[in-house]
Design a protein around this motif. Structure first.
Motif, PDB file in Angstrom:
ATOM      1  N   UNK A   1      10.053  -8.006  -3.938  1.00  0.00           N
ATOM      2  CA  UNK A   1      11.292  -7.305  -4.285  1.00  0.00           C
ATOM      3  C   UNK A   1      11.220  -6.948  -5.769  1.00  0.00           C
ATOM      4  N   UNK A   2      11.365  -5.657  -6.090  1.00  0.00           N
ATOM      5  CA  UNK A   2      11.232  -5.181  -7.471  1.00  0.00           C
ATOM      6  C   UNK A   2      12.555  -4.554  -7.899  1.00  0.00           C
ATOM      7  N   UNK A   3      13.019  -4.914  -9.097  1.00  0.00           N
ATOM      8  CA  UNK A   3      14.237  -4.336  -9.649  1.00  0.00           C
ATOM      9  C   UNK A   3      13.917  -3.661 -10.972  1.00  0.00           C
ATOM     10  N   UNK A   4      14.131  -2.334 -11.047  1.00  0.00           N
ATOM     11  CA  UNK A   4      13.886  -1.567 -12.276  1.00  0.00           C
ATOM     12  C   UNK A   4      15.004  -0.554 -12.464  1.00  0.00           C
ATOM     13  N   UNK A   5      15.529  -0.506 -13.694  1.00  0.00           N
ATOM     14  CA  UNK A   5      16.581   0.462 -14.040  1.00  0.00           C
ATOM     15  C   UNK A   5      17.755   0.415 -13.074  1.00  0.00           C
ATOM     16  N   UNK A   6      18.152  -0.791 -12.690  1.00  0.00           N
ATOM     17  CA  UNK A   6      19.296  -0.957 -11.806  1.00  0.00           C
ATOM     18  C   UNK A   6      19.027  -0.618 -10.356  1.00  0.00           C
ATOM     19  N   UNK A   7      17.778  -0.300 -10.008  1.00  0.00           N
ATOM     20  CA  UNK A   7      17.426   0.040  -8.627  1.00  0.00           C
ATOM     21  C   UNK A   7      16.536  -1.051  -8.052  1.00  0.00           C
ATOM     22  N   UNK A   8      16.780  -1.436  -6.799  1.00  0.00           N
ATOM     23  CA  UNK A   8      16.003  -2.477  -6.137  1.00  0.00           C
ATOM     24  C   UNK A   8      15.120  -1.847  -5.070  1.00  0.00           C
ATOM     25  N   UNK A   9      13.890  -2.337  -4.979  1.00  0.00           N
ATOM     26  CA  UNK A   9      12.948  -1.865  -3.972  1.00  0.00           C
ATOM     27  C   UNK A   9      12.251  -3.056  -3.323  1.00  0.00           C
ATOM     28  N   UNK A  10      11.971  -2.933  -2.040  1.00  0.00           N
ATOM     29  CA  UNK A  10      11.133  -3.904  -1.340  1.00  0.00           C
ATOM     30  C   UNK A  10       9.779  -3.240  -1.132  1.00  0.00           C
ATOM     31  N   UNK A  11       8.718  -3.946  -1.530  1.00  0.00           N
ATOM     32  CA  UNK A  11       7.376  -3.381  -1.491  1.00  0.00           C
ATOM     33  C   UNK A  11       6.510  -4.188  -0.533  1.00  0.00           C
ATOM     34  N   UNK A  12       5.888  -3.505   0.420  1.00  0.00           N
ATOM     35  CA  UNK A  12       4.916  -4.127   1.329  1.00  0.00           C
ATOM     36  C   UNK A  12       3.522  -3.872   0.766  1.00  0.00           C
TER      37      UNK A  12
END
Length: 321
Positions: free
Chosen positions: A72-83
């Motif tokens: 789980x990555x959080x950058x610039x207030x945006x969250x992403x789940x990375x496989x």
């Protein structure tokens, strides 16, 4: 009229792109057996329900999976789940990495297919001279010579071998006794005992929700597998829900609750989702109530009633009233 058609076309193009997630490779050409990094990102915000596909040890006949993880990555207030997947191949040629289907809030999103080229490793025979086969060498030591030199090591090896055999025999006997005890335990007894053991471990108090939901899922899957005699631990969540939906003795509301539990459990295990105490208690209590409702009732002693041909257990009906 043309403007309207353009507007509709633009809408459908946007919709089609929204259904596709673009994966990423660190390179598209590798040598045989060389690892390559593959990743897929998906936007995520609190409350989203995201389910990634189950990845085995290969994507197809030519593409092998060396490693995998979810971040789980959080950058610039945006969250992403990375496989993340580490891939390789052992055949020469151009091969496609198949599409992956990711479910977000009940909607299936599909990645694009990517192509990689696997190249052979060239061997320079000019730098690796080939020598003729050497003739058979005469034996320098006889068996007696070896015994005189290494007799002490031989005795020690024999003693260790005997000790190893004794330990293996004791282990097999102990395992057989434990298996014999478990053989006569009903699915209901096993599920109730496992739930009590799970409570005693106090995972939730330590904030270990991933381990808690992993074991809670295992308990209910094993219970259903033993009651209905199928491999509940080895099939996907969606397939498991479809299977129990065919059972008339399971209530429709229990099927819906079970489906929601499996989705939320996957979020905790793979997307690091955290639930509050109220939700955790609701799922824990519901599973125990579900086991009680689907508990097979024991058959009284009656020569006309037969045992279950698979488990040998005496059941007549389900107590789901």
């Amino acid at each position: 009229m043309k403007s309207l058609l353009l507007l509709v076309s633009f809408f459908f193009l946007q919709f089609s792109f929204a259904q596709e997630i673009t994966p990423k490779l660190d390179r598209t050409t590798i040598k045989i057996g060389e690892p390559i990094q593959y990743e897929v990102k998906i936007d995520y915000k609190e409350g989203d329900k995201i389910v990634f596909p189950t990845i085995s040890d290969s994507l197809n006949y030519h593409i092998e999976v060396l490693g995998k993880k979810l971040d789980t990555i959080k950058t610039d207030g945006k969250s992403e789940i990375v496989q993340h997947l580490q891939l390789t191949g052992y055949d020469v040629g151009k091969f496609s990495i198949p599409s992956l289907s990711i479910q977000k809030n009940g909607e299936n999103l599909t990645t694009k297919k990517l192509e990689i080229e696997i190249q052979d490793i060239a061997v320079d025979t000019t730098k690796n001279a080939i020598f003729p086969i050497k003739p058979v060498m005469e034996e320098e030591y006889s068996i007696g010579d070896y015994w005189n030199k290494y007799w002490l090591y031989g005795i020690i090896a024999l003693i260790l071998f005997i000790i190893a055999i004794v330990l293996v025999v004791l282990y097999i006997r102990a395992k057989s006794k434990l298996s014999g005890k478990d053989l006569y335990k009903t699915p209901y007894d096993e599920a109730k005992t496992s739930l009590k053991a799970l409570d005693a471990k106090k995972y939730l108090k330590r904030g270990e929700q991933k381990e808690y939901y992993t074991q809670l899922s295992f308990i209910v899957r094993r219970y259903l597998g033993r009651v209905y005699n199928f491999s509940a631990l080895e099939i996907l969540s969606d397939d498991l829900v479809k299977y129990i939906s065919t059972k008339q003795d399971i209530l429709p509301e229990d099927i819906q609750k079970f489906k929601q539990f499996l989705y939320d459990a996957d979020l905790v295990k793979f997307a690091k989702q955290q639930f509050d105490d109220s939700t955790n208690n609701i799922y824990r209590n519901w599973i125990e109530e579900f086991v009680e409702r689907t508990k097979p009732l024991e058959i009284p002693e009656n020569a006309d009633l037969k045992k279950d041909i698979v488990t040998g257990e005496k059941y007549k009906q389900f107590n789901n009233n």
